[in-house]
Each structure stands twice: as structure tokens, then as C-alpha cells.
Design an enzyme around this catalytic site. Sequence first.
Site, PDB file in Angstrom:
ATOM      1  N   LYS A 108       3.649  -0.556   1.992  1.00  0.00           N
ATOM      2  CA  LYS A 108       5.209  -0.937   2.845  1.00  0.00           C
ATOM      3  C   LYS A 108       5.982  -0.019   3.578  1.00  0.00           C
ATOM      4  CE  LYS A 108       5.175  -0.743  -2.021  1.00  0.00           C
ATOM      5  NZ  LYS A 108       4.432  -1.256  -2.552  1.00  0.00           N
ATOM      6  N   GLU A 144       1.474   4.778 -10.454  1.00  0.00           N
ATOM      7  CA  GLU A 144       1.027   5.843  -9.496  1.00  0.00           C
ATOM      8  C   GLU A 144       0.862   7.183 -10.347  1.00  0.00           C
ATOM      9  OE1 GLU A 144       0.974   5.063  -6.196  1.00  0.00           O
ATOM     10  OE2 GLU A 144       1.379   3.782  -6.387  1.00  0.00           O
ATOM     11  N   ASP A 179       9.875   1.815  -5.180  1.00  0.00           N
ATOM     12  CA  ASP A 179       8.645   1.215  -5.040  1.00  0.00           C
ATOM     13  C   ASP A 179       9.823  -0.558  -5.071  1.00  0.00           C
ATOM     14  OD1 ASP A 179       6.176   0.457  -4.554  1.00  0.00           O
ATOM     15  OD2 ASP A 179       5.841  -0.375  -6.653  1.00  0.00           O
ATOM     16  N   LYS A 232      10.167  -3.143  -1.560  1.00  0.00           N
ATOM     17  CA  LYS A 232       9.685  -4.033  -1.271  1.00  0.00           C
ATOM     18  C   LYS A 232      11.000  -5.238  -1.122  1.00  0.00           C
ATOM     19  CE  LYS A 232       5.993  -3.524  -4.798  1.00  0.00           C
ATOM     20  NZ  LYS A 232       5.406  -3.058  -5.815  1.00  0.00           N
TER      21      LYS A 232
END
Length: 819
Positions: A581, A669, A680, A684
Site C-alpha cells: 500500500k 502482523e 493499516d 487503506k
Amino acid sequence: MNEISNPIEVHKFGGSSLATAAHFRAVQNIVRGNRTAIVVSASAGITNQLQALLNLACQQQAYHEKLADIKQFQHDIIQHLLDADPQCQEMVSIINSDCDAIANLLRTTQLLGSYNTQVQDKVLGYGELWSAQILAALLNREAATLFIDASKILITYRKHKQQYIDWEHSQQLLDPLLQSADFQHLVITGFIATNAEHQFVTLGRNGSDYSAAIFARLLHAEKLIIWTDVDGIYSADPNKVRSAFPLPELSYEEALELAYFGAKVIHPQTIFPAINNNIPIYVKHSGNPLAPGTKISAKCQTTDYLVKGLSCIDDVALINIEGSGMVGVSGTATRVFQVLYQGGISVILISQASSEHSICFAVKQDQANQAQEFLQEQFQFEIGQQLIKGITIDKNCSVLAVVGDGMVGHQGVAGKLFNTLTKANVNIKAVAQGSSERNISVVVERLDIYKALRAVHSGFYLSSKTLSIGLIGPGQVGATLLQQIADTAPQLQHKRKVNLQVRGIIDSKKMLLADSNIDLKQWQSQRDSVATTANMEDFINHIAADDMPHAVIIDCTASAKIADLYPHFIARGLHIITPNKRANSGNFSFYQELHAFAQQKNRFYLYETTVCAGLPVIKTLQDIVATGDEVLSIQGVVSGTLSYIFSQLGMGQKFSSIVREAKRQGYTEPDPRDDLSGMDVARKFVCLARELGHNSTLESLSITSLVPAPLQQVSAEEFLERLPEFDEQIHASLEPMLARGEKPHYVGTIDANGSIHIAIAGFGQNHPFSRLQGTDNMLIFTTRRYQPQSLVIQGPGAGTEVTAAGIFADLLRLVTALD
Ligand code: ADP
Ligand code: ASP
Ligand code: MG
């Protein structure tokens, strides 16, 4: 007594098959048990070294040490092979006295400062004499072996500046020898012969192949096998085109054209004696004798390919004669080629424009100046009268020849050739098509020849759905993807003609490269054994090979450093597929430039798996935008890890033990804080908002973190150990929602203006989020068209299998788009 008519196979072993004592033993294994005539070259490099001695002597430089090295090399081979044999000493003496003879010739050369061809032939010919005698001695230990010095048998004569074989005379010399002794093997020197004036001569560099074909004819051999260091004649020189492959069959004519235009694997002259007696020639690898190799014969099976092979000649000069005085004047061409013939200059290729305004031809570069002088002299009058404008030389050119019987009478090959070269940005200087139509040759800039060769090879042999793949970061997702490709590739190849070639795998330490395909069942063990130190530039160069129609980098890392390289990958012509990403959620101008650059360069940058793994989120959103719909809001649970944690929280377990369990199950993770921090999720949503055209950045967001402040800086172990201290605090923060009968979720929202909100919020029974289970993700798109009923995408949004499958789907999307 030996019947000459008794069928015999002729084997020729090139220098590469006689490079060391071990190679000689391999030869012995190959011929054992058969009745053979074996024609040999000098050991690899020896002829060149002998030539180097002459050059040194000629330039009055010291050559003694180099001669001593050659002697020592031969001694070592003899010692290894014949150690306890009575012939060992005899062989050593032969080498010593030959080296004395060479020293004499070198001394004379040094005195004169030059040497003639007779001296040159004599010196160069020793290599064959040595290897043949050593091999004969070795074979003779197991089976009766006769050594033949071909300079005592092969008689040549010259006509029209060409060397020809005196067949009758040679046969007369050979036959009595064959009758005189019983033998299982004949070992014959390649390369050397004697001329009609009884002088020792050679058949030209690489001439042992020709010797072998001559002996095949003289011995009425049923076949000729040329043993070398590659698995046959390849579709192009394998050193220049990595995706070249061995051709199972060639016609004599095809082999001749390929050899003439530079395929060093076989000397062009080899073909003639074989054609005359219809002797099939096999080219095989002495290090891999079970491989089928290439069969050259009069008839060959039709293949799928119009073009069989490519070869090239480097160091060529184009000479152009131009002028109005040549139009309609008969005989100009004759005069040009006559004068070149008289000067001993051979013309590689001729191309005359139909207007007759110019004649253009190619010669070896080192003969170009001489050719120009001859022509200037010949056309002095026409030049003076300005009937000929000039004779120009264009040096540093190469000839690329495209060869195949299938081209005869078939339209479109030339068109495709030119098209491919144009696409590869290669300028064509001259073109010639032989009247046989079996060959089209183009002259290009020397510097462009590799590029040209590879582009043409890929254009003619590889389907446009062939993809060179380089994988960065073979972690869990990367490894799973490789497994999926391995399992599916044969089917894709068969059903959809998709040829996925994983040609490189790199991590932060090592890289594994392969010319065509890494064995995906064994890449892990190969990485331990044959991988080299990671070097991203070398890796990129390897993946972006000119001989592959398309190339893609799959970045399976989460690294910002790799994402920073994407523009570089695109500049090198690579497509990019990634679940990373970083590029899409990092610096906004970088993001914009990257997308614009990919578009400008016509490269695909596919990243479906950056949001919700394999779920079709990005594609759906892009379609919504592209079809003119207007997104009013996106609401979503986009972290599989957090989704799992929150779904378990409702069931009464402690926050800290849920985190531990999630980690144990591989949902988090390695450091669970990476998920719990909400970073995270934020990334996104930034990706999604940007997809809608908003200039969102991570920095502008306030993110609710589930990592207690005191545990932000501690080690991952300490974090897990001390997390229970904060259970109460976390549960207390959720209590109000639970008390309202709502389920808490970690939710992101984008509104119509592109504002992003990320927070923990409670949702009641009739909200779609109530359907979330396990590691599910859910995205709810409310758009002008999708309202009041929203478009909902739900499913597992994390996990190696689904993420890898999402990347794989991008890969297939890419292949489909590449037609
Ligand atoms: P030998 O020592 O056996 O005579 P050569 O070095 O003369 O071997 O010829 C074999 C080499 O020819 C191969 O190693 C390869 O580098 C080169 N070569 C050039 N073109 C081709 C081709 N089309 N197919 C196979 N080999 C080729
Ligand atoms: N030894 C010679 C050369 O190197 C002949 C041959 O190998 O075919 O040219
Ligand atoms: Mg050779």
C-alpha cells in the site's frame, strides 16, 4: 581387416568437449562399444593460444612462458589420463619435440617480424595433433584404436581463391590405411590437411566440423554426430538470447544459412559433403548425451514456426555506391563484384535498390577500407565525371539473418520482422532477401544487434502472452503466490496459451535468477544453494530482458523503499502488481506522478490486493467512477485482524487473550501493534479516497489506536506480556456501546467530500456489519446509483491464500490486457 562398407558413425568432438582430462573420459564413455571414427578439435582455447604465440613473436615480444604453459597443459592431461600407461612417456616426448618445433618457427617469426600462412597453419595445427593422439592412446587401452593424421590423408586444391577437397586422391590415401589394421575406433585430427603442393594447411578456423563431414563422406558414414557444449543448434545464439531453445530438426539449407550468418555451433562448409551423400548430421551436447540435440537432414518435419533460427554477424561494414550514372548502365554491378573478387574480399550480402541508383553491400569491417580503395580505383573515371557521387563506408554494423524453410512463399514474415524492429526502436540500414526466400537479412547498427536479436526472437517465437515475472519479497504471500502459479501454469499454458515465466525471486539478502523459468517446486532449496547476493539493478535488468515480450514486477513486500522504485521499474518497461500500500498511501505528489507516468509509458500498475486482499474492491470502485456514478460514501471494516478481534470481544473474552489468539492463528502482523494502531486501516482508506480523486494523506487523519500509550515503545514480547494490564481500560471504553446492545467495530468512512473518519463505533442488529464473522471485511458503497440499497462487498479480507489469489488475478488481468 575392415570392410569400408561396414557402417560406421563419425563423431566429431569440438574443443569444448576436450577441454580437460575429465572431458576426454566423457568422450570415451560416449563412444564405448560402438564402431566409430572420431574427428577431434584441439582442446578448448589451444588454437587461440597458438595464434597468440605467433602474434607475440611477430611483435618481438616474449612468448616462451606462454609456450611453456601450453606444454604444461598438455602434459597434465596426459598425466591424468595415461599415468601408468607405457604410452604416457611416449606422448610426453611427442609434445616436447612438437613444442621445440614450434619454438623454432616462432624464433624465425620473431627475426622476420612476420609469418606466412604456411607457418601459421603449421603452428595452429598442433592442437589437433595433440588431442587426437592423446584420445587415441586413451581409447586404445580398451579397444583397438587407430590414430590418423588427416594431413596425411586429406588433399586440398585451390580454385577461384577457394579451397576444395580432392576427393579421389583423399579416398585413395585413406582406403589402404583402413585395410591395413583392425580397429574399433579411428581417431582423426580435425582442421588439418595437405594441399596439392604438399604443404601443410588448415581448413580455416572452426574447421574441424568440416573435417568431420569430409571423413563422414569418405567413410560412407551412416551419420555424423557433432558433439559440442550446447544441446544442439538453438533458435538463436544462446549466449545472446536467453530464451533461445534447441531446434529438434533443420534442413541442410536452413543449417547452412544459419551457419553462414554466424551460428558458430557448426561450420557452414560442414553441410556440403553431408548433402552430397545424404548423411544426417546430429548436433549434441557431450555433457548431456541423452538430450536429443538437433537433426539436420534433407527432409525435416514441419514445425509451428515459419522462422527456424536467427543468427548474426558482427563487425560488418556497409559500402554504398551511389550515382545517377549507374541507372540503366549495364555492367556496373559486375564491375563492382569483379574487383572485389579479384581483391579477395568476400561480400556478405548485397542489396540493390530497384531504381539502380545505388548498390549497397556488406563486407567484413576489416576489409572495408581496402574494398573502398579498389572501387575508387576501378571507378575513377565515373567519379571524376560525377556519374558516381561517391563510395561511402558505414562501419560498425551487424547483419541479422532470419532463416526458415517455412518462409518460402509465405507472406508477412518480412512485415513482421520490420514491425518488430521498429517497435524495438532499431533502425534498419539495409535489407536483403535471398532468392531462395529462406533467409531475410537486415543490417543494423552494431550497438543495436542484441536488442534486435532479442526482440525478433521474442516476436517470432514467444506468444504475446508470455510474461517475464520477477517477484520481490517471497514471504508468506509471495511464497503462496509462487505455489499457486506452479499449480496453475500448465493449465493456463494449455488452455489460454498464457506462458508465465517466473524468472527471478529476490529478498533483502539474496536473489535467484533463471533464464526461462525457476523451478517453482524447488525455489526455496535453490535459494539456499544457487542464489546470489541481492542486487536490485541486476534483478531488474534480468526481468526486463529484451527477449521477453512483457515483463512484470510483483512486489510482495510492505516496504516503502521498494515502492519508491516503482517509477524506475516503469521506466525500464516493467508492469507492476502489488499488495503493497505504500505507494498509493504515501506522499501525494509521488502517487500522482507514479500513476501519470505508468499511463504515459503504457504500463500497468495493478494493486487490487492493497485493500481487502482478494476482494474485488479497487476494480469495483474504479468501474463505479469510470461509468460516471458518484460516490456518496464508503463505509467499511477493512482490517481482517481487527474484525476478528472485535467479533470475539462480543463473546466475553479478554482483549489481551483475543490478541494473543489472533497472533497464534496468524491473523496479525508479526508485531500485532501494526494492526492495532489502526495505521493499516488508515492507509487503506487513503488508497480508496485517492481512487475517488481526493488528495487525502495519512498525516491529515486522526486515528484511534488500540495500542495503549505506555506500550507503544516497548518490544513486541513485552507488549504481549503487559497487554492484560490494559484489558479493563479497553473494555470500559467499549462498555457504553455494549450497554446499548450494539456491537463495536473498527470502522472507516469516506464522505462525499472525501473526508476520512476512522474510529471505533457501535452498530445495531440491522446494520450490515452485524453479519461480519471471523476475519471478514465489509465495504459499503453508497452512490447515486446504489441507494438507498448500497453495494456491499463482504468476505475474508486477509489471509495468505486469498491475498495471493488476488495478486494472481491481477496477473491474469495483465496478461489478458497485453494481447
Ligand atoms: P566446439 O568447441 O564444440 O566446436 P564452438 O564453440 O565452436 O564449439 O560452438 C559452440 C558454441 O556456438 C556454443 O557454445 C554457442 O556459444 C555458440 N552458438 C552460436 N550460435 C549458436 C546457435 N544458434 N546454437 C547453438 N550454439 C550457438
Ligand atoms: N581448433 C580449430 C579452431 O579452434 C578448429 C576447430 O576447433 O574446429 O579453430
Ligand atoms: Mg566449433
